[in-house]
Write an enzyme that holds these catalytic residues in place. Structure first.
Site, PDB file in Angstrom:
ATOM      1  N   SER B 160       2.618   0.272  10.366  1.00  0.00           N
ATOM      2  CA  SER B 160       3.830   0.936   9.903  1.00  0.00           C
ATOM      3  C   SER B 160       4.693   1.321  11.111  1.00  0.00           C
ATOM      4  O   SER B 160       4.976   0.464  11.946  1.00  0.00           O
ATOM      5  CB  SER B 160       3.414   2.154   9.054  1.00  0.00           C
ATOM      6  OG  SER B 160       4.473   2.635   8.282  1.00  0.00           O
ATOM      7  N   ARG B 230       6.666  14.518   0.681  1.00  0.00           N
ATOM      8  CA  ARG B 230       5.407  13.795   0.760  1.00  0.00           C
ATOM      9  C   ARG B 230       5.124  13.041  -0.539  1.00  0.00           C
ATOM     10  O   ARG B 230       4.602  11.926  -0.529  1.00  0.00           O
ATOM     11  CB  ARG B 230       4.280  14.774   1.053  1.00  0.00           C
ATOM     12  CG  ARG B 230       2.920  14.127   1.128  1.00  0.00           C
ATOM     13  CD  ARG B 230       2.866  13.053   2.191  1.00  0.00           C
ATOM     14  NE  ARG B 230       1.504  12.639   2.490  1.00  0.00           N
ATOM     15  CZ  ARG B 230       1.193  11.794   3.441  1.00  0.00           C
ATOM     16  NH1 ARG B 230       2.134  11.262   4.201  1.00  0.00           N
ATOM     17  NH2 ARG B 230      -0.047  11.464   3.669  1.00  0.00           N
ATOM     18  N   ASP B 327       1.945  -4.435  -0.682  1.00  0.00           N
ATOM     19  CA  ASP B 327       2.735  -3.446   0.053  1.00  0.00           C
ATOM     20  C   ASP B 327       4.214  -3.704  -0.214  1.00  0.00           C
ATOM     21  O   ASP B 327       4.765  -4.714   0.213  1.00  0.00           O
ATOM     22  CB  ASP B 327       2.429  -3.580   1.548  1.00  0.00           C
ATOM     23  CG  ASP B 327       3.144  -2.538   2.408  1.00  0.00           C
ATOM     24  OD1 ASP B 327       4.002  -1.791   1.884  1.00  0.00           O
ATOM     25  OD2 ASP B 327       2.828  -2.476   3.607  1.00  0.00           O
ATOM     26  N   HIS B 360       1.004  -0.040   0.672  1.00  0.00           N
ATOM     27  CA  HIS B 360       1.160   0.201   2.108  1.00  0.00           C
ATOM     28  C   HIS B 360      -0.050   0.928   2.688  1.00  0.00           C
ATOM     29  O   HIS B 360      -0.422   0.717   3.843  1.00  0.00           O
ATOM     30  CB  HIS B 360       2.438   1.017   2.333  1.00  0.00           C
ATOM     31  CG  HIS B 360       2.818   1.174   3.770  1.00  0.00           C
ATOM     32  ND1 HIS B 360       3.014   0.100   4.612  1.00  0.00           N
ATOM     33  CD2 HIS B 360       3.041   2.287   4.530  1.00  0.00           C
ATOM     34  CE1 HIS B 360       3.349   0.543   5.821  1.00  0.00           C
ATOM     35  NE2 HIS B 360       3.365   1.864   5.789  1.00  0.00           N
ATOM     36  N   ASP B 361      -0.673   1.773   1.885  1.00  0.00           N
ATOM     37  CA  ASP B 361      -1.855   2.513   2.328  1.00  0.00           C
ATOM     38  C   ASP B 361      -2.994   1.604   2.763  1.00  0.00           C
ATOM     39  O   ASP B 361      -3.922   2.071   3.436  1.00  0.00           O
ATOM     40  CB  ASP B 361      -2.366   3.408   1.192  1.00  0.00           C
ATOM     41  CG  ASP B 361      -1.895   4.840   1.345  1.00  0.00           C
ATOM     42  OD1 ASP B 361      -1.129   5.122   2.297  1.00  0.00           O
ATOM     43  OD2 ASP B 361      -2.282   5.680   0.519  1.00  0.00           O
TER      44      ASP B 361
END
Lengths: 389, 389
Positions: B160, B230, B327, B360-361
């Site tokens: 990232s 968040r 992602d 994405h995690d």
């Protein structure tokens, strides 16, 4: 109702319109158990109802929509939200159909909802308005039919949450509609959809001006939270591709500044902030909470043992299902699930996936293929009405 | 540094670690024009540096990351954020590499940033901390090399925003790294990425406890805004598919309630609210604003007339580029753009698109193919180091 048109209004517009408030004095039993003894709907109607009362089209609005779907309110420079699709000679042709668009209960544009008086208290309902399901809107629209003298709908049409209402109509009152047009919709939201709605709700509820929904008593409203909620929604209604084309990475106020507290913004930031602020001045936070919850809870087949095919076996109307290629909030895959269930249930269904880079917003925007698809389908609906003895 | 391991720690962990604070007494000229006469970095190091100082790997953290990448802090039950990939025998093998992970400046875990003292005022920098670019982190990491006795990096690795730093390293100090590993990254953010970041920033700034960033002076912090920020980020880090599998549409507290003010939640809502609250207690709002702006401004090729091929012609290292199929925040298409530019620039590049439903995690989570791909690539890097005379 159409009035004399100023020269400046386009010829294919229904022209100057005014809304009417329809008082419905019959009880409406909501899904949550609460009964509204009476309620009111703010409604716009375009075109002429025929003698049989069967050339009507019901327009079902989405999350932030309302009764003003077409034409111009006197003094306004911008028309109703579906002006591209409703009018003389347009896909929803007001020369053939009697077009009815109510603001639904729970919203904030004149119909019974958080801003109107709770008869039990004499105060606005505010946060005490009962939770709603899409079927509550459908049942309210069913009562509206009788008030307007509509005997059956030639079509029930809606995009997004409007498409959910249209599908619910086909199951709740199968004998009362000929066609059901489901645009950019889904049989239920995904966990991601729910997640975005929940963040929007939390933005509203965590605004100190929210006061547990009793903000009007404090002469304020959670504008910051509502603006954030709208910004979150707005990003998910646009495609990444379109945002790239429309805004790219253009900077608004020069380049990366020296020192701290830089006022530099990308164009997209400025645009989104503007959209958020505009919306927060025009919509009611309690309505936003109510209607996003309605969206989250919608599950077409829940009452049919989660069997969408069994659900659609109840339907009797024809279906048109439309999706847009770049819509990731209500993706074409969700529409194809609807189509597959309809086919398996033996229903007459026509499916169009429209090429568009406009994301979910495409259902509101001009698009030639979309206009053709909708217009062709509804022209057949009009012919069927007109061919009746 | 590794300590004696309690029996309960896994054998392939670097074990108990402590961070060190490295004082860098040389000036750091930031991209915005401000010069920091000195700064400090909180750093963790695992493994042994060889005599030549050339077996080191730099780990570049992402938006909310920090120096604690692997092993366990005494008393903690959870390890560092990249424990799956750093340790003896793991892809980033601490038996072969000296692994260095700093918290970068501007963040809030001990390194110079909004929470540390501004020498000009004797007060914490807070909102006055200068705006940062990824190259500022790279230049700070360059100074850190000298403090640690690292002569060159066997690899600079990051996911990232970490991948952006790694690419910047390859252009700013081409002679100082052998390999560059760019995971789930992009040469620049899309307008949609920027939009999500802007909403997150607005959530923070519109929290009444933000006080223009001077919240510490008011003994408070914008916890509500930071939690929202968040939550927005979190949704975009997960795939729709995974959220569906993990949470579906399961209700947490029973079914649709009667009457108003229903406490019913979907599992996803409860999960997201928890994530938001946890984060807002652990991260600093000014740091979040600074680092999301750094992300937005990152544009690998801007200084090369927007020509990524020309940019990568400066690089001398080998590249591994890794993306994850689900992602959508940093989609595989963005990684393929990097690869195409590298190929056109004549660089040595290896690309892996890893099947994953984790969004994405995924770059933080266990995945056998990802472990193999990264491990194989870095084993060659280790062999190259070990084969040197």
């Amino acid at each position: 109702m159409p009035d004399t048109l100023p020269d400046t209004l386009p010829a294919d517009s229904v022209g100057i319109v005014t809304s009417r408030r329809v008082a419905i004095e019959r009880p409406l039993a909501l899904a949550c158990g609460v009964v509204l003894d009476s309620h009111q709907l703010e409604v716009e109607c375009y075109g002429q109802l025929n003698r049989r009362g069967d050339n009507a089209i019901l327009i079902c609005h989405a999350l932030s929509g309302h009764h003003h779907a077409a034409g111009y309110h006197r003094g306004d420079s911008r028309p109703g939200w579906w002006e591209h699709y409703i009018g003389p000679g347009k896909p929803i042709d007001t020369e053939r159909f009697y077009v009815v668009c109510p603001t639904n209960i729970g919203s904030c544009f004149g119909s019974t909802g958080p801003l109107t008086e709770n008869p039990a208290t004499g105060q606005p309902w505010a946060a005490e308005f009962p939770p709603l399901r899409a079927r509550d809107w459908v049942n309210s629209q069913r009562l509206l039919m009788d008030e307007l003298g509509v005997s059956r709908w030639a079509a029930v049409v809606g995009g997004s949450l409007g498409g959910m209402q249209a599908m619910r109509w086909s199951l709740e009152y199968p004998e009362l509609l000929d066609h059901c047009v489901v645009i950019a919709s889904a049989m239920k939201l995904s966990a991601q959809n729910i997640a975005f709605n929940e963040i929007a709700r939390r933005a509203i509820k965590s605004d100190p001006d929210f006061y547990d929904g009793q903000y009007a008593q404090h002469n304020t409203s959670p504008q910051r939270g509502l603006a954030l909620a709208r910004m979150i929604g707005h990003v998910t209604y646009l495609s990444d591709e379109l945002m790239g084309q429309k805004f790219g990475r253009e900077l608004r106020l020069g380049d990366f500044a020296t020192g701290s507290a830089s006022p530099v913004q990308f164009e997209i930031e400025s645009y989104l902030n503007h959209q958020g602020d505009k919306f927060s001045g025009a919509f009611d936070a309690n309505s936003y909470l109510l209607i996003t919850k309605m969206l989250d809870y919608f599950d077409l087949a829940r009452a049919y043992d989660n069997d969408a095919v069994a659900a659609f076996r109840r339907a009797r109307c024809g279906f048109q299902v439309i999706s847009f290629s770049s819509d990731w909030r209500f993706a074409p895959a969700r529409s194809r699930e609807i189509v597959q269930a309809l086919v398996a249930a033996g229903r007459d269904v026509c499916y169009c996936e429209i090429e568009s880079d406009q994301g979910h917003d495409a259902f509101l925007l001009p698009n030639r293929r979309y206009q053709e698809a909708l217009g062709t389908y509804l022209a057949r609906a009009a012919q069927a009405v007109e061919a009746r003895p």
